[in-house]
Design a protein around this motif. Structure first.
Motif, PDB file in Angstrom:
ATOM      1  N   ASP A 269       0.854  -1.185   0.000  1.00  0.00           N
ATOM      2  CA  ASP A 269       0.000   0.000   0.000  1.00  0.00           C
ATOM      3  C   ASP A 269       0.892   1.237   0.000  1.00  0.00           C
ATOM      4  O   ASP A 269       1.763   1.374   0.875  1.00  0.00           O
ATOM      5  CB  ASP A 269      -0.894  -0.001   1.230  1.00  0.00           C
ATOM      6  N   PRO A 270       0.730   2.163  -0.948  1.00  0.00           N
ATOM      7  CA  PRO A 270       1.656   3.306  -1.029  1.00  0.00           C
ATOM      8  C   PRO A 270       1.633   4.203   0.206  1.00  0.00           C
ATOM      9  O   PRO A 270       2.678   4.725   0.598  1.00  0.00           O
ATOM     10  CB  PRO A 270       1.197   4.049  -2.283  1.00  0.00           C
ATOM     11  N   ARG A 271       0.476   4.390   0.817  1.00  0.00           N
ATOM     12  CA  ARG A 271       0.422   5.232   2.021  1.00  0.00           C
ATOM     13  C   ARG A 271       1.208   4.585   3.163  1.00  0.00           C
ATOM     14  O   ARG A 271       1.980   5.252   3.862  1.00  0.00           O
ATOM     15  CB  ARG A 271      -1.029   5.454   2.451  1.00  0.00           C
ATOM     16  N   ARG A 272       1.014   3.288   3.364  1.00  0.00           N
ATOM     17  CA  ARG A 272       1.737   2.597   4.440  1.00  0.00           C
ATOM     18  C   ARG A 272       3.233   2.581   4.154  1.00  0.00           C
ATOM     19  O   ARG A 272       4.059   2.733   5.075  1.00  0.00           O
ATOM     20  CB  ARG A 272       1.215   1.164   4.577  1.00  0.00           C
ATOM     21  N   LEU A 273       3.592   2.390   2.883  1.00  0.00           N
ATOM     22  CA  LEU A 273       5.011   2.379   2.524  1.00  0.00           C
ATOM     23  C   LEU A 273       5.660   3.716   2.841  1.00  0.00           C
ATOM     24  O   LEU A 273       6.773   3.769   3.383  1.00  0.00           O
ATOM     25  CB  LEU A 273       5.174   2.050   1.042  1.00  0.00           C
ATOM     26  N   MET A 274       4.983   4.814   2.524  1.00  0.00           N
ATOM     27  CA  MET A 274       5.559   6.130   2.779  1.00  0.00           C
ATOM     28  C   MET A 274       5.657   6.407   4.277  1.00  0.00           C
ATOM     29  O   MET A 274       6.608   7.050   4.727  1.00  0.00           O
ATOM     30  CB  MET A 274       4.750   7.221   2.083  1.00  0.00           C
ATOM     31  N   ARG A 275       4.713   5.905   5.057  1.00  0.00           N
ATOM     32  CA  ARG A 275       4.824   6.055   6.515  1.00  0.00           C
ATOM     33  C   ARG A 275       6.049   5.304   7.020  1.00  0.00           C
ATOM     34  O   ARG A 275       6.778   5.786   7.894  1.00  0.00           O
ATOM     35  CB  ARG A 275       3.545   5.554   7.210  1.00  0.00           C
ATOM     36  N   PHE A 276       6.284   4.126   6.467  1.00  0.00           N
ATOM     37  CA  PHE A 276       7.471   3.352   6.845  1.00  0.00           C
ATOM     38  C   PHE A 276       8.742   4.109   6.479  1.00  0.00           C
ATOM     39  O   PHE A 276       9.676   4.223   7.286  1.00  0.00           O
ATOM     40  CB  PHE A 276       7.443   1.996   6.140  1.00  0.00           C
ATOM     41  N   LEU A 277       8.796   4.650   5.271  1.00  0.00           N
ATOM     42  CA  LEU A 277       9.997   5.347   4.803  1.00  0.00           C
ATOM     43  C   LEU A 277      10.219   6.652   5.566  1.00  0.00           C
ATOM     44  O   LEU A 277      11.353   7.024   5.860  1.00  0.00           O
ATOM     45  CB  LEU A 277       9.893   5.619   3.306  1.00  0.00           C
ATOM     46  N   ASP A 278       9.133   7.348   5.882  1.00  0.00           N
ATOM     47  CA  ASP A 278       9.269   8.614   6.611  1.00  0.00           C
ATOM     48  C   ASP A 278       9.779   8.402   8.032  1.00  0.00           C
ATOM     49  O   ASP A 278      10.361   9.316   8.622  1.00  0.00           O
ATOM     50  CB  ASP A 278       7.921   9.343   6.661  1.00  0.00           C
ATOM     51  N   SER A 279       9.585   7.207   8.570  1.00  0.00           N
ATOM     52  CA  SER A 279       9.990   6.950   9.958  1.00  0.00           C
ATOM     53  C   SER A 279      11.148   5.961  10.036  1.00  0.00           C
ATOM     54  O   SER A 279      11.392   5.380  11.089  1.00  0.00           O
ATOM     55  CB  SER A 279       8.797   6.400  10.755  1.00  0.00           C
ATOM     56  N   ARG A 280      11.872   5.786   8.912  1.00  0.00           N
ATOM     57  CA  ARG A 280      12.953   4.791   8.941  1.00  0.00           C
ATOM     58  C   ARG A 280      13.985   5.162   9.994  1.00  0.00           C
ATOM     59  O   ARG A 280      14.309   6.317  10.184  1.00  0.00           O
ATOM     60  CB  ARG A 280      13.578   4.605   7.560  1.00  0.00           C
ATOM     61  N   PRO A 281      14.502   4.170  10.673  1.00  0.00           N
ATOM     62  CA  PRO A 281      15.244   4.421  11.911  1.00  0.00           C
ATOM     63  C   PRO A 281      16.681   4.856  11.686  1.00  0.00           C
ATOM     64  O   PRO A 281      17.255   4.717  10.597  1.00  0.00           O
ATOM     65  CB  PRO A 281      15.212   3.058  12.602  1.00  0.00           C
ATOM     66  N   LYS A 345       6.039  -5.957   6.235  1.00  0.00           N
ATOM     67  CA  LYS A 345       4.891  -6.837   6.018  1.00  0.00           C
ATOM     68  C   LYS A 345       3.588  -6.113   6.339  1.00  0.00           C
ATOM     69  O   LYS A 345       2.556  -6.385   5.729  1.00  0.00           O
ATOM     70  CB  LYS A 345       5.018  -8.106   6.860  1.00  0.00           C
ATOM     71  N   GLY A 346       3.659  -5.162   7.285  1.00  0.00           N
ATOM     72  CA  GLY A 346       2.480  -4.372   7.598  1.00  0.00           C
ATOM     73  C   GLY A 346       2.076  -3.421   6.492  1.00  0.00           C
ATOM     74  O   GLY A 346       0.984  -2.842   6.534  1.00  0.00           O
ATOM     75  N   CYS A 347       2.963  -3.236   5.506  1.00  0.00           N
ATOM     76  CA  CYS A 347       2.644  -2.380   4.355  1.00  0.00           C
ATOM     77  C   CYS A 347       1.894  -3.139   3.264  1.00  0.00           C
ATOM     78  O   CYS A 347       1.425  -2.535   2.291  1.00  0.00           O
ATOM     79  CB  CYS A 347       3.926  -1.792   3.742  1.00  0.00           C
ATOM     80  N   GLU A 348       1.801  -4.466   3.397  1.00  0.00           N
ATOM     81  CA  GLU A 348       1.128  -5.268   2.376  1.00  0.00           C
ATOM     82  C   GLU A 348      -0.367  -4.960   2.354  1.00  0.00           C
ATOM     83  O   GLU A 348      -0.984  -4.666   3.377  1.00  0.00           O
ATOM     84  CB  GLU A 348       1.345  -6.753   2.641  1.00  0.00           C
ATOM     85  N   SER A 349      -0.943  -5.032   1.154  1.00  0.00           N
ATOM     86  CA  SER A 349      -2.378  -4.800   1.013  1.00  0.00           C
ATOM     87  C   SER A 349      -2.880  -5.550  -0.214  1.00  0.00           C
ATOM     88  O   SER A 349      -2.339  -5.394  -1.304  1.00  0.00           O
ATOM     89  CB  SER A 349      -2.686  -3.309   0.861  1.00  0.00           C
ATOM     90  N   ASP A 350      -3.898  -6.377  -0.023  1.00  0.00           N
ATOM     91  CA  ASP A 350      -4.480  -7.096  -1.158  1.00  0.00           C
ATOM     92  C   ASP A 350      -5.786  -6.455  -1.618  1.00  0.00           C
ATOM     93  O   ASP A 350      -6.630  -7.096  -2.257  1.00  0.00           O
ATOM     94  CB  ASP A 350      -4.706  -8.564  -0.805  1.00  0.00           C
ATOM     95  N   ALA A 351      -5.969  -5.173  -1.296  1.00  0.00           N
ATOM     96  CA  ALA A 351      -7.168  -4.454  -1.728  1.00  0.00           C
ATOM     97  C   ALA A 351      -7.260  -4.481  -3.251  1.00  0.00           C
ATOM     98  O   ALA A 351      -6.275  -4.210  -3.949  1.00  0.00           O
ATOM     99  CB  ALA A 351      -7.134  -3.017  -1.229  1.00  0.00           C
ATOM    100  N   PRO A 352      -8.422  -4.790  -3.811  1.00  0.00           N
ATOM    101  CA  PRO A 352      -8.541  -4.928  -5.270  1.00  0.00           C
ATOM    102  C   PRO A 352      -8.616  -3.599  -6.014  1.00  0.00           C
ATOM    103  O   PRO A 352      -8.429  -3.571  -7.236  1.00  0.00           O
ATOM    104  CB  PRO A 352      -9.840  -5.711  -5.434  1.00  0.00           C
ATOM    105  N   HIS A 353      -8.893  -2.528  -5.293  1.00  0.00           N
ATOM    106  CA  HIS A 353      -9.075  -1.237  -5.956  1.00  0.00           C
ATOM    107  C   HIS A 353      -8.028  -0.230  -5.492  1.00  0.00           C
ATOM    108  O   HIS A 353      -7.511  -0.306  -4.377  1.00  0.00           O
ATOM    109  CB  HIS A 353     -10.484  -0.683  -5.684  1.00  0.00           C
ATOM    110  N   ALA A 354      -7.740   0.721  -6.376  1.00  0.00           N
ATOM    111  CA  ALA A 354      -6.736   1.740  -6.076  1.00  0.00           C
ATOM    112  C   ALA A 354      -7.278   2.763  -5.086  1.00  0.00           C
ATOM    113  O   ALA A 354      -8.479   3.058  -5.064  1.00  0.00           O
ATOM    114  CB  ALA A 354      -6.307   2.441  -7.360  1.00  0.00           C
TER     115      ALA A 354
END
Length: 381
Positions: A269-281, A345-354
């Motif tokens: 999920d792009p939103r979750r990925l960016m949250r991960f990247l913005d808070s990288r340790p 792994k918490g950034c994964e998303s199987d949502a069918p729609h954008a």
């Protein structure tokens, strides 16, 4: 540190390669030349191009091993690089080294001891050469003289705050190495801090080492993190079945780093990925690989290049034969690979729609976007 990223597609298929440019800085006597010599000797199959102020103690034989001296090295003679040339002139030198016929895989700019790292980073980021990408600011510190150097040159605090990787060199010459490491770490802003003696730092921190044997075609994903290391180094490997490969490389003082390989068949999920990247340790120095963002962009995969706080995405069309999956390698010092794997792994998303606006965060870090904040801490200051 940087990997070979991409900048444009060739005929709409696979992107051309970009060469990372690493700025190597540090005050006089910190060990920059020793470190560069070490990289030249330990570059495996990679070819290093160098821009140096003065050959000085650079070993000509080592340069010859890395590649033909005539086309893989630019010597500027005496003087301070950040004062001697402007961004346009630096582009000329970078263009010479990045020419396809040189076969250079990474360019290292060894600054003089009096150079201003912030200005050098600005010049690299201002480059208009399409074949290069910023590869990080490496600041070398003399542990034995750190207190005295800091007293004479208080600007070192600012330099450390700008660095993406700090090499604390000559630790064998100080009575209290832990105190120096802790002090240096307190002066950085999330940079990886690596202890060293005689400038011995694993080249994996700075660039991808090519396999020593000849290969035909493009490197596979496994080639990104499976390399020949010195047999005297102690390495651990724990590859699980959950898509995470964790590796600890901490056997010797000069090779201590940790790495994580993350593979997922589920789009991120792009939103979750960016949250991960913005808070990288703190200590997470490099991220390389590519990301599947699923229905948010069905046409492209996104190659990711991150060094320190510098981040950039490069969309490239999926090839028909590609397996649609995310494949990333994370490299750092003192990082919690298990926690990072869990977060990814918490950034994964199987949502069918954008997600209608989900891609905004990612697209801000695509080169050429109207709002491109892709910059190092030096460029943002």
């Amino acid at each position: 540190m940087g990997n070979n990223s991409v900048h444009e597609t060739d005929g709409g298929r696979r992107p051309q390669q970009q060469i990372p440019v690493v700025v190597l800085a540090g005050f006089l006597g910190s060990g920059k030349t020793t470190l560069l010599n070490h990289l030249l000797h330990r570059s495996a199959g990679s070819r290093i191009g160098a821009i140096v102020n003065d050959f000085g103690a650079i070993e000509i034989d080592a340069l010859a091993v890395a590649g033909a001296l005539g086309d893989s090295t630019v010597s500027l003679g005496n003087g301070c690089l950040c004062c001697a040339v402007d961004a346009g002139e630096l582009d000329v030198y970078l263009g010479k080294l990045a020419a396809p016929e040189t076969g250079v895989d990474v360019i290292v700019i060894e600054a003089s001891g009096l150079a201003e790292p912030q200005e050098l980073v600005r010049m690299v980021l201002a480059s208009e050469h399409p074949g290069i990408v910023y590869g990080g600011l490496v600041e070398v510190v003399d542990a034995a003289e750190f207190d005295d150097t800091r007293a004479r040159h208080p600007e070192i605090d600012r330099h450390l705050a700008l660095a993406d990787l700090v090499v604390v060199n000559k630790l064998d010459r100080t009575a209290d190495p832990e105190r120096v490491l802790a002090l240096v770490g307190s002066l950085t802003d999330r940079a990886a801090v690596v202890p060293a003696t005689y400038g011995r730092v694993d080249p994996e921190f700075l660039f991808d080492c090519r396999p020593s044997e000849e290969r035909i075609g493009q490197l596979s994903f496994d080639d990104l993190h499976d390399h020949d290391h010195d047999h005297n180094d102690s390495h651990g490997d724990d590859r699980g079945t959950d898509g995470l490969g964790r590796s600890g490389h901490a056997g010797h003082l000069h090779t201590g780093y940790d790495s994580l390989s993350f593979v997922s068949d589920v789009p991120l999920d792009p939103r979750r990925l960016m949250r991960f990247l913005d808070s990288r340790p703190e200590g997470l120095y490099r991220i390389k690989g590519h990301v599947d963002l699923g229905p948010n962009d069905l046409r492209n995969r996104y190659t990711m290049h991150a060094v320190g706080r510098f981040l950039r995405f490069y969309p490239e069309p999926w090839a028909p034969a590609d397996e649609r999956r995310t494949q990333l390698v994370l490299i750092g010092s003192g990082i919690d690979t298990e926690a990072l794997g869990t977060e990814l792994k918490g950034c994964e998303s199987d949502a069918p729609h954008a997600d209608e606006h989900g891609m905004w965060g990612v697209l801000r870090y695509v080169q050429g976007s109207e709002d491109d904040p892709t910059r190092s801490p030096a460029a943002a200051s």
